[in-house]
Design a protein around this motif. Sequence first.
Motif, mmCIF file in Angstrom:
data_model
loop_
_atom_site.group_PDB
_atom_site.id
_atom_site.type_symbol
_atom_site.label_atom_id
_atom_site.label_comp_id
_atom_site.label_asym_id
_atom_site.label_seq_id
_atom_site.Cartn_x
_atom_site.Cartn_y
_atom_site.Cartn_z
ATOM 1 N N SER A 1 -13.225 42.870 32.365
ATOM 2 C CA SER A 1 -13.998 42.386 31.215
ATOM 3 C C SER A 1 -13.074 41.921 30.093
ATOM 4 N N ALA A 2 -12.004 42.670 29.863
ATOM 5 C CA ALA A 2 -11.049 42.269 28.822
ATOM 6 C C ALA A 2 -10.377 40.951 29.204
ATOM 7 N N THR A 3 -9.990 40.822 30.461
ATOM 8 C CA THR A 3 -9.352 39.582 30.917
ATOM 9 C C THR A 3 -10.302 38.397 30.798
ATOM 10 N N ALA B 1 -10.839 55.399 17.852
ATOM 11 C CA ALA B 1 -10.528 53.962 17.870
ATOM 12 C C ALA B 1 -11.585 53.213 18.679
ATOM 13 N N THR B 2 -12.010 53.816 19.781
ATOM 14 C CA THR B 2 -13.068 53.251 20.619
ATOM 15 C C THR B 2 -14.340 53.013 19.809
ATOM 16 N N VAL B 3 -14.725 54.047 19.067
ATOM 17 C CA VAL B 3 -15.949 53.971 18.267
ATOM 18 C C VAL B 3 -15.833 52.862 17.217
ATOM 19 N N GLU B 4 -14.668 52.737 16.606
ATOM 20 C CA GLU B 4 -14.477 51.686 15.597
ATOM 21 C C GLU B 4 -14.506 50.294 16.261
ATOM 22 N N ALA C 1 -17.214 45.204 17.082
ATOM 23 C CA ALA C 1 -17.831 44.225 17.988
ATOM 24 C C ALA C 1 -19.281 43.974 17.579
ATOM 25 N N THR C 2 -19.961 45.057 17.224
ATOM 26 C CA THR C 2 -21.357 44.933 16.800
ATOM 27 C C THR C 2 -21.470 44.090 15.530
ATOM 28 N N TYR D 1 -14.370 40.944 23.725
ATOM 29 C CA TYR D 1 -13.039 41.477 24.012
ATOM 30 C C TYR D 1 -12.899 42.911 23.484
ATOM 31 N N LEU D 2 -13.354 43.133 22.249
ATOM 32 C CA LEU D 2 -13.231 44.467 21.663
ATOM 33 C C LEU D 2 -14.064 45.497 22.433
ATOM 34 N N LEU D 3 -15.241 45.086 22.901
ATOM 35 C CA LEU D 3 -16.058 45.991 23.717
ATOM 36 C C LEU D 3 -15.323 46.376 24.992
#
Lengths: 333, 333
Positions: free
Chosen positions: A148-150, B80-83, B88-89, B123-125
């Motif tokens: 997904s990132a790629t 960091a994941t949560v941020e 992304a939202t 990408y961030l997701l």
Amino acid sequence: MGLDDISQKPHDRLAAWLTDDMAAVNALIRERMASEHAPRIPEVTAHLIEAGGKRLRPMLTLAAARLFGHAGDHHVRLAATVEFIHTATLLHDDVVDESERRRGRPTANLLWDNKSSVLVGDYLLARAFQMMTETGSIRVLRILSDASATISEGEVLQLTAAQDLRTDEDVYLKVIRGKTAALFAAAAEVGAVVAAAPEPQVEAMRRYGDALGIAFQMVDDLLDYGSTAAVIGKNTGDDFRERKLTLPVIKAVARADAAERAFWVRVIEKGDQREGDLEEARALMVRHGALEATRTAALHWAETARAALAEAPDHALRGMLDDLAGYVVARIS
Amino acid sequence: MGLDDISQKPHDRLAAWLTDDMAAVNALIRERMASEHAPRIPEVTAHLIEAGGKRLRPMLTLAAARLFGHAGDHHVRLAATVEFIHTATLLHDDVVDESERRRGRPTANLLWDNKSSVLVGDYLLARAFQMMTETGSIRVLRILSDASATISEGEVLQLTAAQDLRTDEDVYLKVIRGKTAALFAAAAEVGAVVAAAPEPQVEAMRRYGDALGIAFQMVDDLLDYGSTAAVIGKNTGDDFRERKLTLPVIKAVARADAAERAFWVRVIEKGDQREGDLEEARALMVRHGALEATRTAALHWAETARAALAEAPDHALRGMLDDLAGYVVARIS
């Protein structure tokens, strides 16, 4: 196997072999695209999913899992996951490209709005990750989150590389790995992983999917300039009008003299396109062997895909995957 | 603890207590928002992340983890994941809402384009899910993929519920759980999970985050109609102009007589808004006690959040989380 069977396309033979699995995947897709509270979600999803894509990606997952003797049902979840990720990508792509048609129908962004396409795509991505957690495999989650990132990195790269004549073949390869090959590779890899295939075979299935995806996209990019045949067909020129730096353009630009370069600067960088420019672009590609070189590259990647299958067990599905690699480049062979 | 310390806002005291952890989170965010190939990605992300949001969500994760004695570094990854999920939202929201300003700056969709906002959000997701896999915890992945699905479902629901006077308080609660409370709840829950807190405490932290998020959003929706104070301030009326069915409107519509209902149909459903309509809407809300009832509901949810903390261990952080719940509603108390 009768003559009819032999003359079937590899894709159809795969689908026939995987009929029960694909029925289970389709049932799971319908179940998971539902939303108790927001009926807009299944409406938008169904519009795209039921338009009938080729389901190539989920079939790669199913085939890889069956090839290595998987007997459970995690491969069905993963195949549905892969199709959800693909569908989410299409929804977002159509917003990004401002597309109006997809699979012969008006796009969701046109029928509803960009908002719905963005949010329903997000929903499908979240549902995809939910389904993955049901397999209990962190490795599968890592493979598909990497993919997904790629994918999105490749899309952003395409966005910034478009209209930029400095885009070279390395960047092109990164872009098409993102837009196409990353999910093909992950789809085949997770099938092998869920079937607990030995590591070298897992890696081989990944290489198969990667090379198949690259060949697939190169064929697409070549056909947009009418292949190497003399006449430009009806469905050509979209990439040219969108000023995309695809392989045929990159190769022609690399070999351009000063006058030709001025032409490319005008039509691609400045976007000043006039009557006859597409034909001129194509003539420059022919002059410098750019179409032929693109064709050779695509055939090379199809061969790479077939070679990766040497690692796979002797199985009817291996033969079909091998034929599929041949079929992907059949239109340009 | 001196007077200065006591007079600090709960949010600032939390940040002070978690200074080292937050520094680690910020370093990880900078590291993971990088993209070797697509510089547009960190540009867009940095624009938003460095504008300095309150980092409330990652702090919930860190605080919950520390509250239950977590000593490793998985809580930093999860924060960091949560941020990333939150960022992304925001990127996708600004596309959906066609917003022009966020955190006092022009939005990314305005500075770059909608395409970049959609793709960088994707990408961030993907990066968020990659980071989660590094914790090795399927449970954490399930909690945060559930939250992601609830977020986008809530957004789609808001999209279809907007301008629809049939929207009731149940739908409103689902919408705000999606837009705000789901991520607050998941942020607090995964902190407790990663610290291996006992199940009842994990559940309590989830309830704390959920109630805190609901209170937070209700306060926001109330203040958009100028709270219960007599005068409408400068920063009011956005929801009214966007014809959103927030709690004050829902409550006023539920108590409307025929003439009032005609007013709501005109301004919300038909979107025919004239000079003085916002003031009239507010007058109707006051007449029917809709603002007061919204305020009471927000205070109730803040109390629910505090009550959930009764399950948590006796710890300085518990006191700060308790104060935070009070602080969220302080502007309307």
